[in-house]
Design a protein around this motif. Sequence first.
Motif, PDB file in Angstrom:
ATOM      1  N   ARG A  51       0.859  -1.193   0.000  1.00  0.00           N
ATOM      2  CA  ARG A  51       0.000   0.000   0.000  1.00  0.00           C
ATOM      3  C   ARG A  51       0.891   1.238   0.000  1.00  0.00           C
ATOM      4  N   ALA A  52       0.795   2.029  -1.043  1.00  0.00           N
ATOM      5  CA  ALA A  52       1.646   3.209  -1.158  1.00  0.00           C
ATOM      6  C   ALA A  52       1.340   4.228  -0.067  1.00  0.00           C
ATOM      7  N   GLU A  53       0.086   4.275   0.386  1.00  0.00           N
ATOM      8  CA  GLU A  53      -0.282   5.310   1.359  1.00  0.00           C
ATOM      9  C   GLU A  53       0.315   5.079   2.742  1.00  0.00           C
ATOM     10  N   THR A  54       0.679   3.814   3.025  1.00  0.00           N
ATOM     11  CA  THR A  54       1.245   3.495   4.339  1.00  0.00           C
ATOM     12  C   THR A  54       2.678   2.981   4.261  1.00  0.00           C
ATOM     13  N   TYR A  55       3.155   2.696   3.075  1.00  0.00           N
ATOM     14  CA  TYR A  55       4.480   2.108   2.878  1.00  0.00           C
ATOM     15  C   TYR A  55       4.539   0.648   3.300  1.00  0.00           C
ATOM     16  N   GLU A  56       3.482   0.117   3.873  1.00  0.00           N
ATOM     17  CA  GLU A  56       3.543  -1.214   4.463  1.00  0.00           C
ATOM     18  C   GLU A  56       3.326  -2.301   3.408  1.00  0.00           C
ATOM     19  N   GLN A  57       3.922  -3.457   3.668  1.00  0.00           N
ATOM     20  CA  GLN A  57       3.804  -4.594   2.765  1.00  0.00           C
ATOM     21  C   GLN A  57       3.437  -5.834   3.576  1.00  0.00           C
ATOM     22  N   TYR A  58       2.441  -6.571   3.081  1.00  0.00           N
ATOM     23  CA  TYR A  58       1.910  -7.727   3.790  1.00  0.00           C
ATOM     24  C   TYR A  58       2.001  -8.971   2.924  1.00  0.00           C
ATOM     25  N   PHE A  59       2.006 -10.122   3.612  1.00  0.00           N
ATOM     26  CA  PHE A  59       2.156 -11.401   2.922  1.00  0.00           C
ATOM     27  C   PHE A  59       0.964 -12.318   3.186  1.00  0.00           C
ATOM     28  N   GLY A  60       0.676 -13.132   2.183  1.00  0.00           N
ATOM     29  CA  GLY A  60      -0.317 -14.169   2.354  1.00  0.00           C
ATOM     30  C   GLY A  60       0.268 -15.348   3.105  1.00  0.00           C
ATOM     31  N   PRO A  61      -0.557 -16.381   3.354  1.00  0.00           N
ATOM     32  CA  PRO A  61      -0.109 -17.539   4.130  1.00  0.00           C
ATOM     33  C   PRO A  61       0.831 -18.458   3.370  1.00  0.00           C
ATOM     34  N   GLY A  62       0.909 -18.312   2.058  1.00  0.00           N
ATOM     35  CA  GLY A  62       1.819 -19.146   1.280  1.00  0.00           C
ATOM     36  C   GLY A  62       1.158 -20.395   0.721  1.00  0.00           C
ATOM     37  N   THR A  63       1.726 -20.886  -0.361  1.00  0.00           N
ATOM     38  CA  THR A  63       1.332 -22.165  -0.964  1.00  0.00           C
ATOM     39  C   THR A  63       2.559 -23.071  -0.941  1.00  0.00           C
ATOM     40  N   ARG A  64       2.424 -24.193  -0.262  1.00  0.00           N
ATOM     41  CA  ARG A  64       3.547 -25.122  -0.123  1.00  0.00           C
ATOM     42  C   ARG A  64       3.483 -26.158  -1.224  1.00  0.00           C
ATOM     43  N   LEU A  65       4.424 -26.078  -2.129  1.00  0.00           N
ATOM     44  CA  LEU A  65       4.437 -26.933  -3.313  1.00  0.00           C
ATOM     45  C   LEU A  65       5.546 -27.967  -3.190  1.00  0.00           C
ATOM     46  N   THR A  66       5.173 -29.222  -3.396  1.00  0.00           N
ATOM     47  CA  THR A  66       6.136 -30.319  -3.447  1.00  0.00           C
ATOM     48  C   THR A  66       6.024 -30.968  -4.815  1.00  0.00           C
ATOM     49  N   VAL A  67       7.139 -31.085  -5.504  1.00  0.00           N
ATOM     50  CA  VAL A  67       7.156 -31.703  -6.830  1.00  0.00           C
ATOM     51  C   VAL A  67       7.900 -33.033  -6.748  1.00  0.00           C
ATOM     52  N   THR A  68       7.216 -34.091  -7.180  1.00  0.00           N
ATOM     53  CA  THR A  68       7.819 -35.427  -7.086  1.00  0.00           C
ATOM     54  C   THR A  68       8.216 -35.966  -8.469  1.00  0.00           C
TER      55      THR A  68
END
Lengths: 111, 114
Positions: B97-114
């Motif tokens: 968000r440019a108005e607050t300078y803050e940056q947030y993250f989602g919970p993530g996607t855990r990918l395993t490739v076999t």
Amino acid sequence: GESVGLHLPTLSVQEGDNSIINCAYSNSASDYFIWYKQESGKGPQFIIDIRSNMDKRQGQRVTVLLNKTVKHLSLQIAATQPGDSAVYFCAERSRPDKLIFGTGTRLQVFP
Amino acid sequence: SAVISQKPSRDICQRGTSLTIQCQVDSQVTMMFWYRQQPGQSLTLIATANQGSEATYESGFVIDKFPISRPNLTFSTLTVSNMSPEDSSIYLCSVYRAETYEQYFGPGTRLTVT
């Protein structure tokens, strides 16, 4: 679940003690810095930030110190609790479209 | 702050296949990003998702391997194409968000490739 920070430097502290986590950043043009906390299996959580025109900023139980002369950032956690156990990352920004992360430190809190 | 959701939360895929990860944020944001976090490592920026135009990729990441879409101000997708075991990582959506300078993250996607 998948663990984060398996090979990261570790800081071990006793519950109730103060913790200090350090970070060296790389770009003298960076004007904004953030500390994130990442618990196992979760995304990074915003803790506190500081702009380059400040030397110190305080939050609830946390303080961030910025030393631009030596490009050093620290996170102080007062009265560390078991719930503070996590991996902590510092991040620097020199332009809006790029946040660069440090290597991270694992904090372990013992009772 | 911003509430960010990602789907799927985790997946196990066979090599050679592709997976599309979705990111939804609860309000309009200035910028959206995709990061990769390999096991035991820090976060690396893959690309900036641009609304209505091609994503901006960081060095070492290419559109053919990681196509990205951002059809509006609150949604983005990342596809991991022709997967190999080296693609096993956590993939994270992030918003700024440019108005607050803050940056947030989602919970993530855990990918395993076999």
